[in-house]
Write an enzyme that holds these catalytic residues in place. Structure first.
Site, short mmCIF file in Angstrom:
data_model
loop_
_atom_site.label_atom_id
_atom_site.label_comp_id
_atom_site.label_asym_id
_atom_site.label_seq_id
_atom_site.Cartn_x
_atom_site.Cartn_y
_atom_site.Cartn_z
CG ASP A 8 -1.84 1.19 1.29
OD1 ASP A 8 -1.71 2.09 0.43
OD2 ASP A 8 -2.69 1.23 2.20
CE1 TYR A 60 -4.03 10.73 -12.85
CE2 TYR A 60 -4.39 12.04 -14.83
CZ TYR A 60 -3.85 10.93 -14.21
OH TYR A 60 -3.12 10.01 -14.95
CE LYS A 99 -0.47 10.45 -12.59
NZ LYS A 99 0.36 9.32 -12.15
#
Length: 478
Positions: A293, A399, A403
């Protein structure tokens, strides 16, 4: 699924597959074969190229029609169409360049007989004829006119032929499509072997050609893909988020094409990870599962300990695990929490995993130590700032921001190891593929397509680049 397997297993006559998709598969087959063979192959039959061109024209018209629509749903559809359009255009251009290069190099050879001329399309034949006429007139005016008339022809075949032909003894890689006898000529002696389906073999083109022509084999463009003489050094590769989607496809392609690569596939959920590993192992992939994880420091530490005790090193790290807004559909989750989880997973956790594994990467005895960060064109500030870019109005704010931040994180590692040429740190955009990240969007590309460039970066040698941001088509603007 490996892209080569997709192309081989899909029956072009099975009409449940859309014509457009079958055409793209056929074109990709032709592209791979043309780039691999030392001689010009026959032009695709049955109007394949004409249908491809018509489809490209329709897509361009659709893009022009949709451009300027400010509806977010329209912009999203536009991105999908534009991505598919660029894929078609890339393969078409690359395919035609490969053919034109061969025609330019051996023009007289391909014009010398009707059988060879039949390999050219009508436009290629016209091009070759004009090309040769211009070349002959140039040579004639430059120096041939001073020779006797019988020596002024460039295709003189009296005694020693003046027509240069392609080297049919060049080595090529082929993938066997069924069990068959493989015969080849070596330097010292000839030999033969009982080939098995999916074996990848290196042969002279003159020996491989009958197998390809009969349908027993197909040309393989990846000249690193062979399974008969694996290197004694086993490369240990860790892929985060490999129980599904892109991570799974990267593990499959990398393990299938590189038998000297052992994959450590990681994921959070043991059940789904065990299922994925079992499936990969059934296909001959050297792979093991490891629960990891990336958001848990304890889980990261336990994973590092396990790898250290079992393997003592790591050669390749592929930071693939990540989440987007699509993974957080609960409307009751506050926006601040959405941002926190996405940035924490995609940036902070990626940094923690990479830092924890650096000591194991430093122990690698491979010629290169490779780290790949799975990024996205949505992170590109250059494309976002360009008013003409189709990505300008595609938001996914958390998102895309994560990135962009991850790219900066990756650059820190690039700089950290810039004075050591054995380190290769690169960023990869897999393209818009149908995965859990986007809710398995039906209009997206197969996940196997997204594994192509990642596997290239994972197998870079000492001369390979570092500090790049690329996708399957080339460089992505920062």
């Amino acid at each position: 699924m490996d892209i080569d397997d997709i192309l081989r297993e899909v029956d072009p006559t099975f009409h449940a597959v859309p014509q457009e998709k079958r055409d793209l598969q056929e074109l990709t087959r032709a592209w791979i074969a043309e780039r691999s063979a030392p001689e010009l192959l026959p032009w695709p039959p049955n109007g394949l190229f004409e249908r491809i061109n018509d489809n490209i024209k329709r897509q361009i018209e659709k893009v022009e029609e949709m451009t300027g629509d400010m509806d977010p749903r329209t912009n999203f559809a536009l991105i999908v169409i534009q991505t598919e359009l660029e894929r078609f255009k890339y393969i078409v251009r690359s395919y035609l360049r490969a053919r034109i290069s061969k025609i330019d190099k051996h023009t007289l050879h391909y014009l010398s007989t009707d059988q060879l001329r039949s390999r050219l399309s009508e436009m290629e034949l016209a091009y070759a004829t004009r090309h040769q006429a211009l070349l002959h007139n140039h040579y004639l005016s430059s120096f041939l006119s001073s020779f006797p008339p019988q020596m002024q022809n460039l295709n003189d075949s009296a005694g020693i032929s003046m027509v240069e032909a392609p080297d049919l003894e060049s080595a090529v890689f082929i993938r066997l499509l069924k069990d068959c006898l493989v015969e080849g000529r070596g330097v010292d002696s000839d030999g033969q072997m009982e080939g098995r389906e999916s074996d990848v073999v290196i042969l002279r083109w003159s020996d491989a050609k009958p197998l390809v022509k009969s349908g027993s084999a197909e040309l393989n463009i990846n000249n690193r893909t062979y399974n008969t003489m694996a290197s004694p050094y086993t490369h240990i590769v860790l892929i985060t988020g490999a129980n599904q989607g892109l991570g799974y496809e990267i593990a499959k392609k990398l393990g299938a094409e590189h038998k000297d690569y052992h994959i450590i596939a990681t994921g959070r959920r043991k059940e789904s990870l065990d299922e994925a590993v079992k499936k990969l192992q059934s296909e001959g992939i050297s792979v093991e599962g490891l629960v990891l994880d990336v958001t848990s420091d304890e889980s990261i530490a336990e994973a590092v300990k396990t790898i250290s005790e079992k393997h003592g090193r790591l050669d390749v790290l592929i930071n693939n695990a990540g989440i987007s807004e699509n993974a957080m559909k609960d409307p009751d989750v506050p926006a601040r929490e959405v941002w926190h989880q996405i940035l924490s997973t995609n940036v902070v956790s990626t940094a923690q995993v990479t830092d924890a594994l650096l000591p194991l990467l430093e122990k690698s005895q491979a010629p290169t130590k490779r780290i790949i960060f799975m990024s996205s064109t949505l992170s590109s500030l250059g494309l976002r700032a360009d008013p003409k870019s189709n990505l300008r109005h595609t938001f996914y704010r958390a998102y895309s921001t994560s990135k962009t931040a991850m790219n900066m994180l990756a650059q820190n590692y690039v700089i950290q190891f810039q004075d050591d040429p054995t380190w290769k740190v690169n960023m990869n955009c897999p393209g818009y593929c149908a995965t859990n990240l986007n809710g398995f969007n039906a209009s997206a590309q197969e996940p196997a397509f997204g594994a192509i460039n990642a596997c290239r970066l994972a197998t870079l040698g000492p001369d390979g680049p570092t500090g790049t941001f690329t996708n399957v088509e080339g460089t992505v603007p920062w």
